[in-house]
Structures are given as structure tokens and as C-alpha cells.
Design a protein around this motif. Structure first.
Motif, mmCIF file in Angstrom:
data_model
loop_
_atom_site.group_PDB
_atom_site.id
_atom_site.type_symbol
_atom_site.label_atom_id
_atom_site.label_comp_id
_atom_site.label_asym_id
_atom_site.label_seq_id
_atom_site.Cartn_x
_atom_site.Cartn_y
_atom_site.Cartn_z
ATOM 1 N N GLY A 112 38.575 28.314 10.092
ATOM 2 C CA GLY A 112 38.926 28.156 11.597
ATOM 3 C C GLY A 112 38.199 29.266 12.532
ATOM 4 N N SER A 113 38.302 29.069 13.770
ATOM 5 C CA SER A 113 37.755 30.110 14.556
ATOM 6 C C SER A 113 38.660 31.467 14.824
ATOM 7 N N LEU A 114 37.961 32.517 15.248
ATOM 8 C CA LEU A 114 38.653 33.597 15.257
ATOM 9 C C LEU A 114 39.668 33.930 16.521
ATOM 10 N N THR A 115 39.661 32.811 17.266
ATOM 11 C CA THR A 115 40.613 32.907 18.624
ATOM 12 C C THR A 115 42.136 32.353 17.978
ATOM 13 N N LYS A 116 42.192 31.657 17.255
ATOM 14 C CA LYS A 116 43.639 31.197 16.646
ATOM 15 C C LYS A 116 44.324 32.061 16.179
ATOM 16 N N ARG A 117 45.749 32.308 16.453
ATOM 17 C CA ARG A 117 46.343 33.496 16.019
ATOM 18 C C ARG A 117 46.671 33.373 14.350
ATOM 19 N N GLU A 118 46.658 31.964 13.934
ATOM 20 C CA GLU A 118 47.138 31.369 12.578
ATOM 21 C C GLU A 118 46.486 30.366 12.422
ATOM 22 N N PRO A 119 45.982 30.176 11.211
ATOM 23 C CA PRO A 119 45.170 28.794 10.979
ATOM 24 C C PRO A 119 46.041 27.600 11.214
ATOM 25 N N SER A 120 45.530 26.541 11.779
ATOM 26 C CA SER A 120 46.150 25.528 12.359
ATOM 27 C C SER A 120 46.394 24.504 10.749
ATOM 28 N N LEU A 121 47.522 24.001 10.638
ATOM 29 C CA LEU A 121 47.806 23.213 9.527
ATOM 30 C C LEU A 121 47.030 21.744 9.669
ATOM 31 N N THR A 122 46.345 21.285 8.478
ATOM 32 C CA THR A 122 46.041 19.946 8.744
ATOM 33 C C THR A 122 47.163 18.938 8.930
ATOM 34 N N LYS A 123 46.663 17.692 9.209
ATOM 35 C CA LYS A 123 47.673 16.698 9.637
ATOM 36 C C LYS A 123 48.633 16.562 8.315
ATOM 37 N N SER A 124 47.966 16.603 7.059
ATOM 38 C CA SER A 124 48.617 16.290 5.870
ATOM 39 C C SER A 124 49.715 17.339 5.447
ATOM 40 N N GLU A 125 49.102 18.544 5.889
ATOM 41 C CA GLU A 125 50.302 19.789 5.880
ATOM 42 C C GLU A 125 51.308 19.541 6.600
ATOM 43 N N TRP A 126 51.225 19.236 7.765
ATOM 44 C CA TRP A 126 52.047 19.077 8.910
ATOM 45 C C TRP A 126 53.045 18.056 8.624
ATOM 46 N N ARG A 127 52.483 17.037 7.904
ATOM 47 C CA ARG A 127 53.242 15.972 7.748
ATOM 48 C C ARG A 127 54.318 16.104 6.569
ATOM 49 N N LYS A 128 53.868 17.129 5.657
ATOM 50 C CA LYS A 128 54.673 17.842 4.618
ATOM 51 C C LYS A 128 55.900 18.344 5.037
ATOM 52 N N LYS A 129 55.403 19.187 6.217
ATOM 53 C CA LYS A 129 56.470 20.334 6.682
ATOM 54 C C LYS A 129 57.654 19.568 7.693
ATOM 55 N N LEU A 130 57.114 18.510 8.041
ATOM 56 C CA LEU A 130 58.040 18.040 9.335
ATOM 57 C C LEU A 130 58.743 16.565 8.793
ATOM 58 N N THR A 131 59.847 16.325 9.682
ATOM 59 C CA THR A 131 60.443 15.098 9.376
ATOM 60 C C THR A 131 59.399 13.883 9.959
ATOM 61 N N PRO A 132 59.663 12.671 9.790
ATOM 62 C CA PRO A 132 58.414 11.819 10.521
ATOM 63 C C PRO A 132 58.867 11.853 11.989
ATOM 64 N N GLU A 133 59.859 11.845 12.266
ATOM 65 C CA GLU A 133 60.186 11.988 13.772
ATOM 66 C C GLU A 133 59.502 13.131 14.380
ATOM 67 N N GLN A 134 59.713 14.146 13.795
ATOM 68 C CA GLN A 134 59.212 15.523 14.250
ATOM 69 C C GLN A 134 57.503 15.584 14.298
ATOM 70 N N PHE A 135 57.075 14.844 13.136
ATOM 71 C CA PHE A 135 55.507 14.788 13.038
ATOM 72 C C PHE A 135 54.852 13.846 14.283
ATOM 73 N N TYR A 136 55.550 12.708 14.688
ATOM 74 C CA TYR A 136 55.292 11.721 15.517
ATOM 75 C C TYR A 136 55.240 12.414 16.829
#
Length: 143
Positions: free
Chosen positions: A1-25
Motif C-alpha cells: 500500500g501507499s505510505l500515507t495510510k496509517r495502517e494497511p487497509s484490509l481487503t474486502k474478504s478480510e473485512w468480511r471475516k472481521k465484521l458481521t454481515p450487517e456491519q460489512f454491508y
């Protein structure tokens, strides 16, 4: 990722694992929870509302009010100083998805969609931050 981000952004599939379906939506696909369904709509406890995705503090209970619209509403973001939002955890983006230009509110750190801000709120600034409960994590305590 770029250096401006404070932390690497997760991919959609990583977010999907971390969040409930409603939170992800809501947070990753810019959805909206049904009005009057949110767990924080009538929460009046003192504390801080954090981003459900990255835990950034976003809104204080001191600025929460009942707008009657069916979503938690805040008159300003935590860290606002006058009209300066540079120390807050949010960013504003123009959202033209419904054909009319609205102002989207996203988390500055992880770009989670939180809700929208409208110019019909209380107080001198007259703002209504209309925020989805599922995008937030409430931590009780001194705001």
C-alpha cells in the motif's frame, strides 16, 4: 500500500471475516440500517462512540441528540473545534449515489462508511450527523 495510510487497509474478504454481515454491508458497501432498528438509537449513557472497524473514537455522547429520524444523531464529531474538523476521526465526502448530492461521513482511519451529515441539525452549526448504529461501538464512561 501507499505510505500515507496509517495502517494497511484490509481487503474486502478480510473485512468480511472481521465484521458481521450487517456491519460489512453498512461500513464497507455504504449500506444503511433500517430506521429505528439500531441498538444505539435511544442510548443516552455517557461515553464515546468508536468506529466498529478500526476502533477510532468518532462521536461523544455529549453531542448526541434525538432527531426523530430513526438513526443515532450527533451535532458534531468528537474533536471538532469551531468549524475545524481536522482533529476529528471523520472525513466528509460528496455522495451522488442517489442522484442528489449528499455529504457522506467516513472514518478517517479506515474509510468505513458511517452515515451522512445534513444541514438541519441543532445549535449554531446546524448539523445533523446521521450515523448507523452498526458502524459504531459504544464505550461507556466519561465522554
Amino acid at each position: 500500500g501507499s505510505l500515507t495510510k496509517r495502517e494497511p487497509s484490509l481487503t474486502k474478504s478480510e473485512w468480511r471475516k472481521k465484521l458481521t454481515p450487517e456491519q460489512f454491508y453498512v461500513t464497507r458497501e455504504k449500506g444503511t440500517e433500517p430506521p429505528f432498528s439500531g441498538s444505539y438509537l435511544n442510548n443516552k449513557a455517557p461515553g464515546m462512540y468508536h468506529c466498529v472497524c478500526c476502533d477510532s473514537p468518532l462521536f461523544s455522547s455529549e453531542k448526541k441528540y434525538c432527531s426523530g429520524t430513526g438513526w443515532p444523531s450527533f451535532s458534531e464529531a468528537h474533536g471538532t473545534s469551531g468549524s475545524d474538523e481536522s482533529n476529528t476521526g471523520i472525513l466528509r465526502r460528496v455522495d451522488t449515489s442517489l442522484g442528489a448530492a449528499r455529504t457522506e461521513v467516513v472514518c478517517k482511519q479506515c474509510e468505513a462508511h458511517l452515515g451522512h451529515v445534513f444541514p438541519d441539525g441543532p445549535g449554531p452549526a446546524g448539523q445533523r450527523f446521521c450515523i448507523n448504529s452498526v458502524a459504531l461501538k459504544f464505550k461507556p464512561g466519561q465522554p
